[in-house]
Structures are given as C-alpha cells and as structure tokens.
Design an enzyme around this catalytic site. Structure first.
Site, mmCIF file in Angstrom:
data_model
loop_
_atom_site.group_PDB
_atom_site.id
_atom_site.type_symbol
_atom_site.label_atom_id
_atom_site.label_comp_id
_atom_site.label_asym_id
_atom_site.label_seq_id
_atom_site.Cartn_x
_atom_site.Cartn_y
_atom_site.Cartn_z
ATOM 1 C CD GLU A 293 -36.398 21.522 -1.323
ATOM 2 O OE1 GLU A 293 -37.258 22.213 -0.747
ATOM 3 O OE2 GLU A 293 -35.237 21.920 -1.514
ATOM 4 C CB CYS A 327 -44.947 20.554 -1.023
ATOM 5 S SG CYS A 327 -44.361 20.664 -2.701
#
Ligand code: NAD
Length: 541
Positions: A293, A327
């Site tokens: 990720e 993020c």
C-alpha cells in the site's frame, strides 16, 4: 487438540474515547506522556525474543522538539538480519502447526491489553515520536490497532469456513496453510496501527516474520513488541530489526526462503523492492506474495450543487489532520467557480482557528511534520508556489524549524490544473485547489482521473444524484476508497477496508479477509471413500 468448531467473539469497533479537557483519560494520557517524554528509552532489536543491542544507535527525538532526546534505538549489521531470518525459520515449525485458536487468542488478548493497560502508553509513544495529537493518536494507535486484531481474527475464521462442495462418495476440503518460508514486513512512520498490523496479519495466519519498522516509529514499535510479548506471542515469530533499509532489504530479499512482502510506504520504494524481487526470482523456493500500500494524491471534487461549508470542512479535516501525513489526506481539490467564494470564506475562517504546536497541549489541532527532510521538501514547494506565476499561496505558507518541524496549514491556488503541487505527493499540511468552470464537468472529472499516477482515495461532493452517479462512473478507477459527500480520510476497519490501485498499491485492503488470504497457500485435499479398481470408463464399452 481441537474438539469443537469454535466461534470467535464477534468483532466490534473499539469506541473512540473523547479526551475532553480534565477527563480521567486525558489526565492519564498526559501524565504518561510527561513520564515517557522525560525518560530515556533504549529500544533494542528483537531476535528470537532476545533484546539485541549494538554499538550503532540513533537518537529518538520528537518532531515538535527536535533537540530533546527521548531515547535511542539500535541498528542492525548484516549478521543480525541473517540471524532474524534463520530464527524466524526455526520458529516456523511450531508456529505454523499450532492450532489457530492459540494464535487467535494471542491477538485477541493483545486487543484487550491495548484497550486497557497499554492504551495510554501506546498513544503517548505515538504522540511523542510521531507528533500526533491526542485524538489522532487514539484513532490510530489505540482504536485502529485493536480493530485490526479483533476483525482479523474473525476474518481468519470466515476464510477457514470457506470450503468446497463434495460430490457423493468423496470429501473435498481445503486448508489454508501459511506460506512456506518467512514474510518480510516493512512499515511506515505514519500509522502505529499499520506498523503492528503488517507483521501481525501474516503471523495470525501462521507465518513467521522479519519486521523492519520505520526509524521514525521506533518508540511506539517498542510498545508494540512489549504488547505482543505480554499477549503471549512466542519467541522468534516476529523478529524486529532497525537500520539501513537497503542493506536489510537486500539481505532479506536474497534469501531463498523469502515468501512474502507486506509493505506500506512510498511508491518509489515499493517499486524498487518489487524490482529486486524480480531480479531474485530464480533463487526463491516459492513465488513470493507481494502486497504493498503506497502513495497517493487524494482528491476532493465538488459540484456546484455541493454545500460550500461541507466542502470547506472536508478540506480542513481531510488535508490538515495529522499535518496531512495520512496516505489518504486530501491534497488536491477541484472547486467550481460559482461556489469558490463561499468555500474560500469558510476555509479561511476554519483554518484561522487551527492552533499549531506540541501534542502535549491538546488544544493543538496541528503538530509537527515527521522529520527535517520532509520539512525541507514541503517548504521548498511552498516557496516555489510563492514565486511561480501559475500558483498563489492564499492561506498559510509559513514554516519554522527552530524548535520543531512546524508548517502552517497551507492552501495553494493553482492556475494550471497540472501544477507541481496538484500532482506531486508532498505528505504535509498543504492542499492545492484548482477552480474549474461550472460548465466543464466532464473535463474537470477527466483531470481528476488523469493528472496523477495514483488511485488511493478521493471524495466527491454534490447534492445532485445524476452528478453523483456520473462522477462515480467517471472516477471508477481513480480511487480504491471513494467517498460521497465526506472527506477522503478516516477509514475504519470492518467498515471501509482500505487500499488503492494504480501506483498507490496492490489494493489488497488492509484489515480484510482479502488481505489475510495473501498470507496463505491453499492445500486442497480430496478423499475418496470407495476407491475405483477398474481403469475402464463406460464409454470404452
Ligand atoms: P517510506 O517509503 O520512506 O518508508 C517506508 C518504509 O520503507 C520504512 O520502514 C523505510 O525505512 C523503508 N524504506 C525506505 N527506503 C527503503 C529502501 N530503499 N528499501 C527498502 N525499504 C526502504 O515512507 P514513510 O515516509 O515512512 O511513509 C509515508 C509514505 O507511505 C507515503 O508515501 C504514504 O502515502 C505511504 N503510506 C501509504 C499507506 C497506504 O495504505 N496506501 C499508508 C501509510 C503510508
């Protein structure tokens, strides 16, 4: 021995504590913060349950007070990495064959310990060394980590229950074996919960792990290690090494027993690791699982039917919470001309109220960015925006690193839609806004979709259902987590499984059964009760 089909406790999300001023939880947390801030912590590596110390240590300093040393962590030489790998492999036999209930029990216990006696410690370590305010620490280091442990146990049993049909006379069954070898977990600085979950998810499924935390998360990593130990995780199952990421990764990825990478961090690093895995592919005993990720350039797109106050609030929270270092943080927005005046008015009012400073003062919404490199990079982009003709800094734009790495929440107006800060991940409290002509809906959606390589999170705002449907379709591949009339941050385990595609990652959704499946290798077992003795099929006559 298993003598029953056991149900696990139903997973529920850990309630987020309020930390209202003078509440018992606030008093406890601030007292713990003070104590930990002033104690000198020594963070060793952990190999086979032993604390490993070396002559090479690095200081741990709070980003909001970088001259204050709260402790140091020990870094690896190559021999430590080699030892971590061989230790993990030695632990594999026992750990991979112990019944799943024992593994589940360890992580359920870890969840309860964290909900209780470890909560203040885990939150305080995260506040001190990662500069999160009380609320940001609570939703990450306490609640999300607890949720990962509880829900993953439930997902594991859901996976195990997924069994094939059996025709008459045979019995088909599948077992979900751990990978043959060891898993390498590399974790980022920004979420203590991710740091715990990446090694834990693989370990829960029976894998053994070499874990390399971020240098900037070592303090809370030590609390995670203590938590796992108290919960009963056997020695050697998760081995922790710190230090030079290239040396550590080269050593790990050279091992023929490397069987999986569980990574969260930046896109470039993930691509480099994937490349190295590819270069070593002929050396491995199995094809490694690669789960990553990575970065994002997360968007807010508003239609002129949107409520301007709601859009401004989503920007303030989505872009500036935890200094934009999620993020999922909103870092580019597309606002139609007709509502821009109102959105801007609310945004200026809201950001003027945001206080910035140490997390020890709970009234500070904004704290420091993680380290000097990050500070310098963000400051450079802000300076460029001040100088460039095709950008204008309309809110914030000041920064100061004399005591801590503080950057004001900053809003840049871009005159061209692909201006540098509209497309580059800065990972700081900066959002860039492009104002589009109300009529150019399709063009603006195309810009959202095509301007960057990322596809992590994104949000659209509209009260017009035709527009909601149109934007949802146009942006189908622009975000792995897509929000309608809400900010693009704050995914909750068990409710919004998290991950992005394109350059943002493999989209294996942390905190979901899909992720756990990647740490298994299925063995199908077919048993026939009355075994044929005649080779001839009827069609042979
Ligand atoms: P980073 O890439 O700098 O570091 C992540 C980890 O990789 C750290 O442990 C680091 O030591 C290690 N690393 C660094 N260089 C390496 C190399 N050459 N080889 C091997 N390992 C290396 O990221 P960060 O600053 O810790 O975290 C921020 C980044 O992580 C942002 O890009 C953010 O978007 C991303 N992130 C993504 C998600 C997600 O779910 N998509 C979640 C959190 C963070």
């Amino acid at each position: 021995m298993t003598r029953g089909f056991f149900n696990v406790p139903k997973a529920v999300n850990e309630p987020v504590k309020n930390y209202a001023p003078n509440s018992p939880e606030t008093e406890e947390l601030l007292a713990t913060y003070k104590e930990m801030f002033n104690s000198n912590i020594d963070v060793p590596m952990h190999i086979n349950g032993k604390e490993i110390r070396t002559d090479n240590t690095k200081n741990i300093t709070p980003p909001h007070d970088h001259q204050h040393v709260v402790g140091q962590y020990h870094t690896a030489e190559k021999k430590h990495v080699v030892e971590a790998i061989s230790t993990a492999l030695s632990a594999r036999q026992a750990w991979s064959s112990v019944s799943w209930m024992e593994r589940a029990s360890i992580f359920l216990k870890a969840a309860e310990l964290l909900a209780g006696p470890y909560r203040a410690k885990m939150n305080a370590a995260t506040m001190i060394a990662q500069s999160k305010n009380v609320h940001q620490a609570e939703i990450d280091a306490a609640c999300e980590m607890i949720d990962f442990f509880r829900f993953n146990v439930q997902y594991m049993t859901d996976i195990f229950k997924d069994q094939p049909a059996s025709a008459p006379g045979i019995w088909n069954r599948v077992e979900y074996r751990p990978l043959e070898g060891f898993v390498y977990a590399i974790t980022p600085f920004n979420f203590t919960s991710i740091a715990a979950n990446l090694p834990a998810a693989a370990a829960l499924m029976g894998n053994v792990v070499v874990w390399k935390p971020s240098d900037h998360q070592a303090y809370s990593a030590q609390v995670i290690v203590d938590l796992f130990k108290e919960a009963g995780l056997p020695d050697g199952v998760i081995n922790v090494v710190y230090g030079d990421p290239v040396m550590i990764s080269d050593t790990v990825l050279n091992s023929p027993d490397f069987s999986g990478l569980h990574f969260t961090g930046s896109t470039f690093v993930f691509k480099e690791l994937w490349k190295k895995i590819g270069e070593n592919i002929h050396n491995y005993k199995t094809y490694p699982r690669i789960v990553g990720e990575t970065g994002g350039k997360d968007f807010i797109w508003a239609h002129n039917s949107a409520n301007p106050l709601q859009v401004a609030t989503a920007i303030t929270r989505g872009a500036f919470e935890f200094q934009g270092q999620k993020c999922s943080a909103a870092s580019r927005a597309y606002i139609p001309t007709s509502i821009w005046f109102e959105v801007q008015k609310h945004l200026k009012a809201q950001t003027s109220e945001l206080k910035m400073g140490s997390p020890e003062d709970p009234s500070n919404f904004v704290n420091a960015v993680i380290h000097e490199n990050s500070f310098d990079k963000i400051a450079k982009y802000i300076d460029a925006a001040k100088a460039d003709d095709d950008a204008e800094v309309i809110i914030g734009g000041n920064y100061d690193k004399s005591k801590g790495y503080f950057i004001e929440p900053t809003v840049i107006l871009a005159k061209t839609p692909t201006y540098a800060t509209m497309t580059t991940e800065l990972f700081g409290p900066v959002i860039t806004i492009y104002i589009y002509d109300d009529e150019k809906i399709d063009e603006s959606l195309a810009l959202v979709d095509q301007s960057t390589e990322y596809a992590l999170t994104g949000a659209i705002f509209s009260t017009d259902r035709y527009i909601v449907e149109k934007a949802s379709k146009a942006l189908e591949n622009a975000a792995g987590n897509f929000y309608i009339n809400d900010k693009p941050t704050g995914a909750v385990v068990g409710q919004q499984p998290f991950g992005g595609a394109r350059a943002s990652g493999t989209n294996d959704k942390a905190g979901s059964a899909q992720n756990l499946l990647r740490w298994t290798s299925v063995r199908l077992i077919k048993e026939t009760f009355v075994t044929p003795q005649d080779y001839k099929y009827p069609f042979l006559g």
